[in-house]
Enzyme design. Structure first.
Site, mmCIF file in Angstrom:
data_model
loop_
_atom_site.group_PDB
_atom_site.id
_atom_site.type_symbol
_atom_site.label_atom_id
_atom_site.label_comp_id
_atom_site.label_asym_id
_atom_site.label_seq_id
_atom_site.Cartn_x
_atom_site.Cartn_y
_atom_site.Cartn_z
ATOM 1 N N ARG A 235 0.922 -0.995 0.175
ATOM 2 C CA ARG A 235 0.031 -0.103 0.034
ATOM 3 C C ARG A 235 0.909 1.221 -0.294
ATOM 4 O O ARG A 235 1.866 1.506 0.759
ATOM 5 C CB ARG A 235 -0.893 0.013 1.089
ATOM 6 C CG ARG A 235 -1.848 -1.011 1.152
ATOM 7 C CD ARG A 235 -3.107 -0.853 0.050
ATOM 8 N NE ARG A 235 -4.101 -1.657 0.222
ATOM 9 C CZ ARG A 235 -4.106 -2.770 -0.657
ATOM 10 N NH1 ARG A 235 -3.030 -3.036 -1.343
ATOM 11 N NH2 ARG A 235 -5.125 -3.773 -0.487
ATOM 12 N N GLU A 264 -3.690 6.222 -8.975
ATOM 13 C CA GLU A 264 -3.128 5.464 -9.848
ATOM 14 C C GLU A 264 -3.969 5.749 -10.975
ATOM 15 O O GLU A 264 -5.060 5.549 -11.053
ATOM 16 C CB GLU A 264 -3.151 3.875 -9.463
ATOM 17 C CG GLU A 264 -2.458 3.587 -8.359
ATOM 18 C CD GLU A 264 -2.460 2.167 -7.877
ATOM 19 O OE1 GLU A 264 -1.467 1.845 -7.196
ATOM 20 O OE2 GLU A 264 -3.161 1.482 -8.389
ATOM 21 N N HIS A 282 1.154 -1.452 -10.655
ATOM 22 C CA HIS A 282 0.195 -2.333 -9.866
ATOM 23 C C HIS A 282 -0.085 -3.600 -10.622
ATOM 24 O O HIS A 282 -1.172 -3.930 -11.002
ATOM 25 C CB HIS A 282 -1.156 -1.499 -9.527
ATOM 26 C CG HIS A 282 -1.715 -2.061 -8.284
ATOM 27 N ND1 HIS A 282 -2.355 -1.157 -7.525
ATOM 28 C CD2 HIS A 282 -1.994 -3.346 -7.814
ATOM 29 C CE1 HIS A 282 -2.733 -1.801 -6.414
ATOM 30 N NE2 HIS A 282 -2.362 -3.190 -6.538
#
Length: 310
Positions: A235, A264, A282
């Site tokens: 995170r 993001e 990610h």
């Protein structure tokens, strides 16, 4: 007809057969914008009439839950639930399920890959060669290094196992200390302060702190070994960005390799564009195998929560 909402980025770009099978149970399937995390406005438009939700990592507000009066179950295609308003869902009696461990190997392998990339300066060298240069920055080998693993859940355990197989000494930190499940991994159990002060590589595999404060701030960076590498596939909120940039600038931290950002994709490239930051989009659980395992588990969990036999 009852609807199932599907919002994970990895599952909206093209239909997945496990999700499409939900139609056989009499459900209509609603997808968000393909390949993108939906914002609150889009979720508010999509959730009315939804009884089940196969959710991704997109932030979900209490307003969104209030706009979904028929919602009975939320199923994550991963393990993190800090993007969900859990207390609100609990008050509403909405079941929340996770696909525990389904993407552990994919995320752990990425963490190991980022370690190699940082220790051997692979992105820096690759960029130089492609620019017509011949950069040679002295690297380090992982064998014999001390790797600190923060969080020994499914991902952390797998990362620790792989690091140990590569010859690293592994320090493990987890308040739950799942000894039985980690028994096959050779680790030394230590506290967080010891990880920071002794590990040459620190890799994060834990949820964000409940109070929202970063786990690693300026004071924590002061205790790091000089020249340490920090890996974050967990995170973004775990690390104070301003303190991180200062640690990189001062040389306290040699490299930061991350798969997660506060927003993001990031709009401000101060961090992602730093020459000692290795940034990926990610992709930890974004492998063929992890997507298959996580999707199958998430669909089965959703059907079970809705009282249907998978």
């Amino acid at each position: 007809m009852d609807c199932i909402l599907v919002t994970p980025r990895s599952l909206t770009a093209r239909p997945h057969r496990a999700i499409e099978r939900l139609r056989e149970f009499g459900y209509d399937i609603v997808y968000c914008t393909p390949g993108q995390s939906p914002d609150e406005a889009e979720l508010l438009r999509l959730v009315p009439g939804v009884v089940g939700w196969l959710a991704g990592v997109e932030p979900v507000s209490e307003r969104v839950i209030a706009a979904a009066p028929d919602l009975r179950a939320v199923s994550r295609n991963g393990t993190g639930v800090d993007n969900l308003p859990l207390q609100t869902l609990a008050r509403r009696g909405v079941a929340v399920r996770t696909a525990g461990g389904a993407n552990a190997l994919g995320v752990a392998e990425l963490a190991i890959g980022l370690m190699f990339a940082a220790l051997r300066h692979i992105p820096f060298t690759d960029a130089g060669v492609k620019a017509g240069q011949w950069p040679r920055r002295l690297g380090r080998e992982i064998r014999g290094r001390t790797v600190g693993v923060v969080g020994m859940g499914a991902v952390g355990r797998e990362t620790a196992r792989l690091a140990a197989l590569l010859g690293a000494e592994v320090l493990a930190c987890d308040p739950a200390r799942p000894v039985e499940e980690a028994a096959s991994v050779e680790v030394d159990w230590v506290d967080l302060a010891t990880v920071f002060s002794q590990a040459e590589i620190v890799t994060l595999h834990c949820p964000a702190l409940p109070n929202g404060r970063p786990m690693i701030d300026a004071d924590a960076f002061e205790t790091f070994r000089r020249g340490a590498v920090l890996i974050n596939t967990a995170r973004a909120a775990l690390v104070d960005e301003a303190a991180l940039l200062e640690a990189l600038q001062s040389g306290r931290l040699d490299a930061y390799a991350t798969d997660v950002f506060a927003r993001e994709p990031p709009q401000d490239l101060t961090l992602a564009g730093h020459d000692r930051v290795i940034a990926v989009s990610h992709i930890g659980g974004f492998t063929q195998e992890s997507v298959e395992r996580a999707t199958s588990a998430a669909v089965a969990n959703l059907l079970d929560a809705l009282g249907r036999t998978p």
